[in-house]
Design a protein around this motif. Structure first.
Motif, PDB file in Angstrom:
ATOM      1  N   ALA A 212       0.827  -1.209   0.000  1.00 11.13           N
ATOM      2  CA  ALA A 212       0.000   0.000   0.000  1.00 11.13           C
ATOM      3  C   ALA A 212       0.863   1.263   0.000  1.00 11.13           C
ATOM      4  O   ALA A 212       0.524   2.261  -0.644  1.00 11.13           O
ATOM      5  CB  ALA A 212      -0.927  -0.012   1.212  1.00 11.13           C
ATOM      6  N   TYR A 213       1.979   1.228   0.697  1.00  8.35           N
ATOM      7  CA  TYR A 213       2.886   2.380   0.717  1.00  8.35           C
ATOM      8  C   TYR A 213       3.500   2.616  -0.658  1.00  8.35           C
ATOM      9  O   TYR A 213       3.612   3.749  -1.131  1.00  8.35           O
ATOM     10  CB  TYR A 213       3.972   2.143   1.763  1.00  8.35           C
ATOM     11  N   GLY A 214       3.908   1.524  -1.330  1.00 11.53           N
ATOM     12  CA  GLY A 214       4.513   1.678  -2.645  1.00 11.53           C
ATOM     13  C   GLY A 214       3.524   2.093  -3.716  1.00 11.53           C
ATOM     14  O   GLY A 214       3.890   2.797  -4.662  1.00 11.53           O
ATOM     15  N   LEU A 215       2.269   1.672  -3.587  1.00 17.52           N
ATOM     16  CA  LEU A 215       1.263   2.052  -4.578  1.00 17.52           C
ATOM     17  C   LEU A 215       0.871   3.521  -4.503  1.00 17.52           C
ATOM     18  O   LEU A 215       0.340   4.063  -5.467  1.00 17.52           O
ATOM     19  CB  LEU A 215       0.016   1.186  -4.410  1.00 17.52           C
ATOM     20  N   GLY A 216       1.105   4.158  -3.360  1.00 19.60           N
ATOM     21  CA  GLY A 216       0.803   5.579  -3.242  1.00 19.60           C
ATOM     22  C   GLY A 216      -0.177   5.936  -2.158  1.00 19.60           C
ATOM     23  O   GLY A 216       0.044   6.905  -1.423  1.00 19.60           O
ATOM     24  N   PRO A 217      -1.313   5.225  -1.983  1.00 21.93           N
ATOM     25  CA  PRO A 217      -2.254   5.608  -0.934  1.00 21.93           C
ATOM     26  C   PRO A 217      -1.687   5.511   0.475  1.00 21.93           C
ATOM     27  O   PRO A 217      -2.097   6.248   1.374  1.00 21.93           O
ATOM     28  CB  PRO A 217      -3.418   4.630  -1.128  1.00 21.93           C
ATOM     29  N   GLY A 218      -0.736   4.602   0.695  1.00 20.28           N
ATOM     30  CA  GLY A 218      -0.159   4.467   2.019  1.00 20.28           C
ATOM     31  C   GLY A 218      -1.115   3.830   3.010  1.00 20.28           C
ATOM     32  O   GLY A 218      -2.004   3.051   2.642  1.00 20.28           O
ATOM     33  N   PHE A 219      -0.952   4.184   4.280  1.00 20.44           N
ATOM     34  CA  PHE A 219      -1.798   3.632   5.335  1.00 20.44           C
ATOM     35  C   PHE A 219      -1.948   4.685   6.418  1.00 20.44           C
ATOM     36  O   PHE A 219      -1.226   5.685   6.462  1.00 20.44           O
ATOM     37  CB  PHE A 219      -1.202   2.341   5.919  1.00 20.44           C
ATOM     38  N   VAL A 220      -2.908   4.449   7.285  1.00 15.80           N
ATOM     39  CA  VAL A 220      -3.222   5.404   8.349  1.00 15.80           C
ATOM     40  C   VAL A 220      -2.790   4.817   9.687  1.00 15.80           C
ATOM     41  O   VAL A 220      -2.919   3.616   9.942  1.00 15.80           O
ATOM     42  CB  VAL A 220      -4.728   5.738   8.372  1.00 15.80           C
ATOM     43  N   LEU A 221      -2.236   5.658  10.516  1.00 16.11           N
ATOM     44  CA  LEU A 221      -1.866   5.304  11.890  1.00 16.11           C
ATOM     45  C   LEU A 221      -2.746   6.099  12.842  1.00 16.11           C
ATOM     46  O   LEU A 221      -2.276   6.938  13.619  1.00 16.11           O
ATOM     47  CB  LEU A 221      -0.383   5.598  12.144  1.00 16.11           C
ATOM     48  N   GLY A 222      -4.016   5.871  12.776  1.00 16.54           N
ATOM     49  CA  GLY A 222      -4.961   6.640  13.556  1.00 16.54           C
ATOM     50  C   GLY A 222      -5.707   7.621  12.668  1.00 16.54           C
ATOM     51  O   GLY A 222      -5.330   7.876  11.515  1.00 16.54           O
ATOM     52  N   THR A 223      -6.741   8.154  13.185  1.00 20.87           N
ATOM     53  CA  THR A 223      -7.585   9.056  12.420  1.00 20.87           C
ATOM     54  C   THR A 223      -6.806  10.321  12.044  1.00 20.87           C
ATOM     55  O   THR A 223      -6.279  11.016  12.902  1.00 20.87           O
ATOM     56  CB  THR A 223      -8.824   9.447  13.238  1.00 20.87           C
ATOM     57  N   GLY A 224      -6.710  10.590  10.737  1.00 13.86           N
ATOM     58  CA  GLY A 224      -6.043  11.786  10.242  1.00 13.86           C
ATOM     59  C   GLY A 224      -4.559  11.673  10.076  1.00 13.86           C
ATOM     60  O   GLY A 224      -3.926  12.636   9.613  1.00 13.86           O
ATOM     61  N   ALA A 225      -3.937  10.563  10.401  1.00 14.76           N
ATOM     62  CA  ALA A 225      -2.485  10.389  10.281  1.00 14.76           C
ATOM     63  C   ALA A 225      -2.200   9.452   9.113  1.00 14.76           C
ATOM     64  O   ALA A 225      -2.251   8.224   9.260  1.00 14.76           O
ATOM     65  CB  ALA A 225      -1.888   9.842  11.567  1.00 14.76           C
ATOM     66  N   LEU A 226      -1.928  10.016   7.955  1.00 11.23           N
ATOM     67  CA  LEU A 226      -1.671   9.242   6.735  1.00 11.23           C
ATOM     68  C   LEU A 226      -0.173   9.182   6.477  1.00 11.23           C
ATOM     69  O   LEU A 226       0.518  10.207   6.489  1.00 11.23           O
ATOM     70  CB  LEU A 226      -2.382   9.882   5.542  1.00 11.23           C
ATOM     71  N   VAL A 227       0.323   8.004   6.222  1.00  5.32           N
ATOM     72  CA  VAL A 227       1.737   7.777   5.913  1.00  5.32           C
ATOM     73  C   VAL A 227       1.822   7.357   4.455  1.00  5.32           C
ATOM     74  O   VAL A 227       1.281   6.317   4.062  1.00  5.32           O
ATOM     75  CB  VAL A 227       2.345   6.702   6.821  1.00  5.32           C
ATOM     76  N   GLY A 228       2.486   8.168   3.623  1.00  6.10           N
ATOM     77  CA  GLY A 228       2.619   7.879   2.196  1.00  6.10           C
ATOM     78  C   GLY A 228       3.945   8.362   1.660  1.00  6.10           C
ATOM     79  O   GLY A 228       4.608   9.207   2.268  1.00  6.10           O
TER      80      GLY A 228
END
Length: 558
Positions: free
Chosen positions: A263-279
């Motif tokens: 998911a990180y490599g595709l671009g959308p990344g992932f969330v570590l809690g509400t509002g915290a997007l890692v990409g």
């Protein structure tokens, strides 16, 4: 007295197995499948119970007794089927959901359900075999009966199961595994050659490339942050038994980390809690302050700050997937129209996106209430991103690979035809006294033995030359001369040793000698003369590749 003297009727023999009514045999087969499903569920619970009990025994400071360990094992078993658990012993006293499914833990129950359905439909078994639909339904029913008992059992523990998720995900998981087992029992049949079959194969290659690249990202991140990982492991547990338990949990969650890397490599990344997007492509590594629990795998996540080359390297993940998809789709459609290759690539992109969306839905989930309600990749973002990347990169790659394969096939066909014509050309017996020819030394030799040796030597050299370099410019000029027939025949001229021979015209067709075709010897002499003219070394008498001696070199006296 007649009733005493009359012969007694013989007893009716019991019915043979083949005489049992069909309905009875089907009922027995379905009952057997039902029992197999229940046994498979009990085996899965037993394995987890043994593992959790061993960890509980090795712990010097357990939080509860043996019943608590068994309740934990039952909760983990339901979590492996996709059901959410409810954590009741929170600091705030508010129950918090736990919905991150360890993907490695899913392998055990799915394999057991798969094996139960496969063994039920085993054609080598002497017992009656039910229909595939009946076997799947019976195995699923027996398995779910045990699952219902486990759900009721977990209600008295620290991790009760969420009834809604357990009622939705557990039947889907068991039914899917049973269907795969029935498919395996029938030899894993696949559709014939077509756009759908090629799309499935290409989607498998793309998904394997995605998971492999995601795994490399995870391994690289763990090695890059190995110090932080060790600190996190030491902070969670001080004794060896606790570290062993944390390590086992990290291994169970390692496939989840691979999906997170995808998911990180595709671009959308992932969330570590509400509002915290890692990409990888944002101006910052995080869009908000992440809620990162202390865990070894989470310690390897990228920190906040500007995205650098280490983040951009993750862009290789979708590129590898698109190239793998296009290569597979193009190779399977090289002998078909270009539309077939494009449709296969588009279908494979859709299949791959669906599989990625399903994996990301299982790899993430809630870890609590509030900010931790969203934790992991978002399936409705990651799945379409995978499909889009695969379609954009896979379709052009499939068309290019198909065009290259067709051109290579035509080139190989032409080269094989040239080799076949050169090697298969027979050499007739020279004119003159049959049965013997004379060398320069005047010694008689076997009839046309020198011509046969020259033919084999020239054919092998020509075949090697065509296989290695294709039809070279010299070869094309030679065949151009050979096809122009009708020129006056002239005797071959043998140059003196140490001097280059003069060009020889192609002789006119000669009459057939001893069954050989007309002009065969003239073609052989023309080829040898051409080899003598181009690329031969005056000192060694070999061509530029060092594989064929000079054709005009006089034979050594015997």
């Amino acid at each position: 007295m007649t009733h005493l003297t009359a012969p007694r009727p013989s007893p009716v023999p019991p019915p043979a197995p083949d005489d049992v009514p069909v309905q009875g045999r089907r009922s027995a087969a379905l009952a057997t499948a039902f029992v197999r499903g229940g046994v498979a569920a009990c085996l899965g619970i037993g394995v987890l119970a043994v593992l959790v009990t061993a960890v509980w025994i090795s712990s010097p400071y357990p939080d509860g007794g043996a019943d608590s360990a068994l309740h934990t094992a039952a909760g983990l078993w339901l979590l492996a089927h996709g059901a959410d658990l409810i954590r009741t012993d929170t600091v705030s006293g508010v129950p918090a959901p736990l919905g991150v499914t360890p993907l490695l833990l899913c392998v055990l129950p799915m394999y057991l359900a798969h094996r139960a359905a496969r063994d039920t439909l085993d054609p080598g078994d002497t017992r009656p075999v039910p229909s595939p639909a009946g076997a799947v339904a019976a195995v699923t029913g027996g398995y779910l009966l045990v699952a219902a008992v486990v759900v009721i059992y977990t209600e008295a523990g620290a991790f009760p199961a969420d009834l809604v998720s357990a009622g939705c995900w557990t039947p889907v998981t068991v039914f899917t595994a049973a269907c795969v087992g029935a498919w395996s029992a029938h030899g894993r049949p696949l559709p014939g050659r077509g756009a759908a079959a090629d799309a499935l194969g290409a989607a498998g290659h793309a998904l394997a490339a995605l998971l492999g690249a995601g795994g490399l990202l995870v391994v690289g991140a763990l090695l890059w942050h190995v110090g932080a990982v060790q600190v996190s492991l030491g902070a969670l547990a001080g004794e060896w038994s606790g570290r062993l338990a944390v390590t086992l949990l990290a291994l169970m969650l390692l496939p989840n980390a691979v999906v997170w890397g995808v998911a990180y490599g595709l671009g959308p990344g992932f969330v570590l809690g509400t509002g915290a997007l890692v990409g990888p492509f944002g101006p910052l590594g995080h869009t908000a302050t992440p809620a990162r629990p202390d865990f070894p795998l989470l310690a390897a996540l990228p920190g906040p700050g500007p995205a650098g080359w280490a983040h951009w390297v993750a862009g290789i993940v979708p590129v590898l997937a698109g190239l793998a998809l296009g290569r597979r789709a193009g190779r399977s459609a090289y002998d078909r129209p270009a539309r077939h290759a494009a449709l296969a690539a588009l279908g494979a992109a859709g299949f791959c996106g669906t599989a990625v969306a399903l994996l990301t839905a299982l790899a993430g989930g809630p870890l609590g209430a509030g900010r931790l309600a969203a934790f992991g990749p978002v399936w409705w973002q990651t799945g379409p991103a995978a499909a889009l990347w695969c379609a954009v990169l896979g379709v052009p790659t499939a068309l290019v690979v198909r065009a290259w394969g067709r051109w290579s096939a035509r080139r190989a066909t032409a080269a094989r035809s040239v080799v076949a014509r050169v090697v298969a050309t027979p050499v007739p017996t020279p004119a003159g006294k049959p049965g013997a020819v004379k060398s320069e030394a005047g010694k008689p030799e076997a009839g046309n033995s020198d011509a046969e040796q020259r033919s084999v030597r020239t054919g092998r050299a020509r075949a090697w030359d065509v296989r290695t370099w294709g039809v070279r410019d010299r070869g094309s000029r030679a065949w151009g001369r050979l096809v122009r027939r009708g020129s006056p025949a002239e005797p071959p001229v043998t140059p003196a040793p140490g001097a280059r021979p003069a060009p020889l015209p192609v002789p006119a067709p000669s009459p057939v000698h001893d069954g050989g075709p007309a002009g065969a010897l003239a073609r052989l002499d023309a080829l040898e003369a051409l080899d003598a003219l181009e690329g031969l070394d005056d000192e060694t008498g070999e061509d530029g590749y060092g594989v064929m001696p000079a054709a005009w070199e006089p034979p050594k006296p015997g």
